[in-house]
Motif scaffolding. Structure first.
Motif, short mmCIF file in Angstrom:
data_model
loop_
_atom_site.label_atom_id
_atom_site.label_comp_id
_atom_site.label_asym_id
_atom_site.label_seq_id
_atom_site.Cartn_x
_atom_site.Cartn_y
_atom_site.Cartn_z
N ARG A 110 -22.83 17.85 -37.65
CA ARG A 110 -22.89 18.65 -36.42
C ARG A 110 -23.98 19.72 -36.51
NH1 ARG A 110 -17.18 20.92 -34.87
NH2 ARG A 110 -17.06 21.27 -37.12
N GLU A 111 -24.05 20.38 -37.68
CA GLU A 111 -25.02 21.45 -37.84
C GLU A 111 -26.46 20.91 -37.84
OE1 GLU A 111 -21.12 22.68 -39.44
OE2 GLU A 111 -22.42 20.94 -39.71
N MET A 112 -26.65 19.72 -38.40
CA MET A 112 -27.99 19.15 -38.53
C MET A 112 -28.22 18.01 -37.54
SD MET A 112 -28.76 21.09 -41.09
CE MET A 112 -30.34 20.43 -41.60
N ALA A 113 -27.42 17.96 -36.47
CA ALA A 113 -27.45 16.82 -35.55
C ALA A 113 -28.75 16.75 -34.77
CB ALA A 113 -26.26 16.89 -34.59
N SER A 114 -29.18 15.51 -34.47
CA SER A 114 -30.30 15.28 -33.58
C SER A 114 -29.87 15.69 -32.17
CB SER A 114 -30.69 13.81 -33.60
OG SER A 114 -29.64 13.01 -33.07
N PRO A 115 -30.83 15.90 -31.26
CA PRO A 115 -30.44 16.30 -29.89
C PRO A 115 -29.48 15.31 -29.23
CG PRO A 115 -32.80 16.64 -30.23
CD PRO A 115 -32.29 15.95 -31.45
N GLU A 116 -29.71 14.00 -29.42
CA GLU A 116 -28.84 13.02 -28.79
C GLU A 116 -27.43 13.06 -29.38
OE1 GLU A 116 -29.09 11.23 -26.24
OE2 GLU A 116 -31.19 11.63 -25.79
#
Length: 729
Positions: A507-513
């Motif tokens: 969640r913290e390092m998630a891509s925009p999608e």
């Protein structure tokens, strides 16, 4: 094989025949009595008994026995030890024996030792070889299957490092591989594809480097519409070759993998392949949401008794759908039951489980998917992985092919009547059904492709609700994530249920999608995000008991908890390795260690931890290694001072950017490998520290400890505030 006729003389007439198991385990039954491990009076007596069973007519010379059991001793001492072993063996088999000469089981004739052939009633090894040779002579699949049923594991696994067992074990392993390959060939001739694949799987379980089996299994899986599983076979095979043998698969195997990834392997003709191509001109289909909900369905799972119209995705065999409940996951199962009941009322959901590696996410997903399947849902299962970034719509294609390839010809034809032919861009394995539409990049007409995929799912969910399982969701490519969000908001797919797992920090390092998907919760839809935690001590005790068959002693349980921190995979792997290495013993119906722990971790365990660490970015891996050298507990200021040391020119080789230290620390804490308290950090479990330090070279440890020592002195001498101001200037 029948128990041998007992023609015993005089006082031997009351002796009970022995039934011996040597494949996968060592176990001796004497009549109705099982000789327990602790009843063997000595380990050498036990070994002598095993050696005798592997010799012709169950006899061996004294000289050979002493050379095998005590090669390091002189003749006199070895002969004395042999006499003691013979005495112990007789006492084990005949506790009330008064005179050695009266032994019914073990005879000594001059320089030879011999077991009474008539009293060795049955040995699984001998029965396996007998059935295997008969099967070869008759080319009988039934006899091969009977022999395979007896082979429950390697020959005497507790004696892997005994010289006298090596040659027999290797010969049996070769026979086992040959048996499986012959069974596979016979199943293939009969068109029994799943049994054919199962045999090849078992070959690879026995011999991970058997490339011919890997190649055939990949080919079969891909031709039967199971492309994701075929790719997983290759990845596991290639990974083991690299890690254990430092080798790569042959070019032919690599080429087949690339063909499978690119969708160039056509699905083998089945009933669905015999239908006529679907006409390109067809009425446009706009289903009304209400028309897709069967109002006759019951509203609760308790009254739901569905008769499936067509088969759903098969959960992997190792998952027992009707087996015991997962230990320690009652809240998750209650949540899932509520989601299924809600889906039956036409309201879909997105449920996401987050948890560290080894906490049991995949096992939980498989079990919950099995519960959904038993309740009448059709389950589609996708494993996401980093390689899919090169094929942005591959997960969606796998999902659709998985559902369509299991349908009969009439059902498939009816389904495809109501979908846009642009669906062919997502289904390279079924492109022949859409003449005039070339498979290609779905991005050329994404709106039409998205709508076509939604139409297929709408048709599939008319009579049977759908559950989509997505493991390692964080690896799903952006375009596939966009389509997922499209489905979640589509009015005709209100009852679609998604069950997903992500790794910590996603969640913290998630891509925009991915971030958009995780934030989804529009309309009447329902999203649940649940963080899986490690097991409590009493839960850990339950899974260890299930694994070992008997409970662990309080001392053993505390040790496992201290080493693994309650991570279920690590805990089970640790006790399994200890048991395999004969480091555990049963005492008072509880498992305990034979000796104090020597701080040595099994290689399989450290390898798994290294793979966990390898999923982090390089800076996070450096930070973890530095923290490990600081100790199980460390402070942020220590790390900051180490980074600042680079200004003096002595710490330049520590590849940490001070401007990204906070971000890197956030990633590491998000991975659950370290945990934060009010003023300091600590490692989640000690074996992380041991593994990280073991992965550093001697020179690295010396240099890094010098830097750590310098930073600790600066903190102790009160220079921290000056350094901070100097850094700001």
């Amino acid at each position: 094989m029948l128990v041998r006729d007992l023609k015993l003389a005089g006082d031997n007439s009351t002796a009970q025949p022995l039934r011996v198991f040597m494949l996968g385990r060592f176990e001796v039954e004497q009549g109705n009595r099982l000789i327990e491990s602790e009843q063997w009076r000595s380990g050498k007596a036990r070994s002598l008994f095993k050696i005798l069973l592997t010799r012709r007519s169950y006899q061996i010379s004294r000289q050979e026995a002493t050379e095998l059991l005590w090669p390091e001793l002189d003749m006199d001492r070895a002969a004395n030890n042999l006499n003691q072993a013979v005495y112990s063996l007789r006492r084990t088999l005949e506790p009330d024996l008064e005179k050695p000469s009266n032994s019914a089981y073990l005879r000594t004739e001059g320089a030879k030792l011999q077991l009474n052939y008539n009293l060795v009633g049955w040995v699984d090894l001998e029965e396996f070889k007998r059935l295997y040779h008969q099967a070869q002579q008759n080319n009988s699949l039934d006899l091969y299957a009977q022999a395979a049923a007896l082979y429950s594991g390697e020959f005497l696994p507790e004696d892997l490092y005994e010289d006298w067992s090596v040659s027999r074990r290797e010969a049996l392993r070769q026979e086992w591989t040959e048996l499986l390959l012959k069974m596979a060939a016979l199943h293939k001739e009969k068109g029994q594809e799943e049994k054919y694949q199962r045999c090849l799987h078992r070959v690879l379980e026995s011999d991970f480097s058997h490339e011919e089996s890997a190649l055939k299994l990949m080919q079969s899986l891909s031709e039967n519409g199971r492309r994701e599983e075929a790719m997983q076979v290759y990845r596991q095979f290639a990974s083991k070759l690299q890690s254990r043998l430092n080798m790569e698969p042959l070019p032919a195997t690599q080429e087949l993998y690339q063909d499978i990834v690119a969708g160039r392997i056509l699905v083998r003709p089945t009933l669905s392949r015999n239908i006529a191509p679907v006409p390109l001109v067809r009425p446009e289909f706009h289903p009304e949401p209400e028309a897709l909900i069967n109002t006759n369905w019951p509203q609760t799972l308790q009254s739901y008794n569905f008769n499936p119209l067509f088969p759903a995705f098969v959960i992997p065999e190792e998952t027992s759908l009707a087996g015991p409940e997962i230990i320690g996951r009652q809240e998750e199962q209650a949540l899932w039951k509520n989601q299924l009941e809600t889906a039956l009322r036409g309201k879909g959901s997105l449920t996401i489980f987050e948890g560290e590696a080894g906490v049991g996410k995949s096992h939980l997903l498989q079990t919950l998917a099995g519960q959904a399947r038993l309740a009448g849902f059709q389950v589609l299962h996708i494993n996401c992985h980093p390689e899919q970034n090169d094929l942005p719509f591959n997960p969606v294609s796998e999902l659709l092919e998985q559902a369509l390839s299991r349908m009969g010809s009439t059902e498939l034809q009816d389904c495809l009547k109501y979908c846009n032919p642009e669906i062919a861009r997502l289904l390279p394995g079924m492109a022949h059904l859409f003449p005039g539409v070339q498979p290609g990049n779905p991005d050329t007409n994404p709106e039409a492709v998205f709508a076509a995929a939604a139409q297929v799912l709408s048709w599939l969910s008319r009579n049977r609700r759908i559950v989509v399982v997505l493991d390692d969701l964080q690896y799903m490519p952006g375009p596939s994530l966009r389509m997922l969000r499209f489905w979640l908001n589509h009015p005709a797919l209100r009852s679609l249920v998604f069950l997903a797992a992500i790794r910590p920090g996603a969640r913290e390092m998630a891509s925009p999608e991915l971030a958009r998907l995780l934030q989804w919760g529009g309309g009447e839809s329902n999203q649940n995000f649940y963080r899986m935690t490690r097991l409590e001590k009493f839960e850990l005790a339950q899974i260890i008991t299930r694994k070992l068959g008997q409970p662990a002693s309080p001392e053993l349980l505390d040790l496992v908890l201290d080493i693994t921190g309650g991570n279920p995979y690590l805990a089970l792997e640790l006790v399994a390795c200890w048991q395999k290495d004969n480091q555990l013993q049963l005492k008072n119906a509880q498992w305990e260690r034979k000796n104090d722990w020597d701080n040595q971790l099994p290689s399989s365990l450290t390898g798994y931890v290294r793979r966990m660490i390898a999923n982090l970015n390089p800076e996070a891996q450096v930070l973890l290694s530095l923290a490990a050298l600081c100790g199980p507990i460390f402070s942020f200021e220590i790390l900051r001072q180490i980074v600042l040391y680079r200004q003096d020119g002595a710490g330049w080789w520590i590849e940490l950017d001070k401007t990204k230290l906070g971000q890197t620390l956030t990633e590491v804490t998000g991975s659950s490998l370290i945990e934060e308290t009010r003023q300091e950090y600590h490692f989640s479990y000690p074996l992380l520290v041991e593994t990280l330090i073991a992965g550093l070279s001697h020179s690295q440890k010396l240099c890094w400890r010098e830097v750590i020592g310098w930073a600790q002195k600066k903190l102790e001498s009160g220079l921290l505030e000056w350094d901070f101001k100097h850094d700001q200037n």
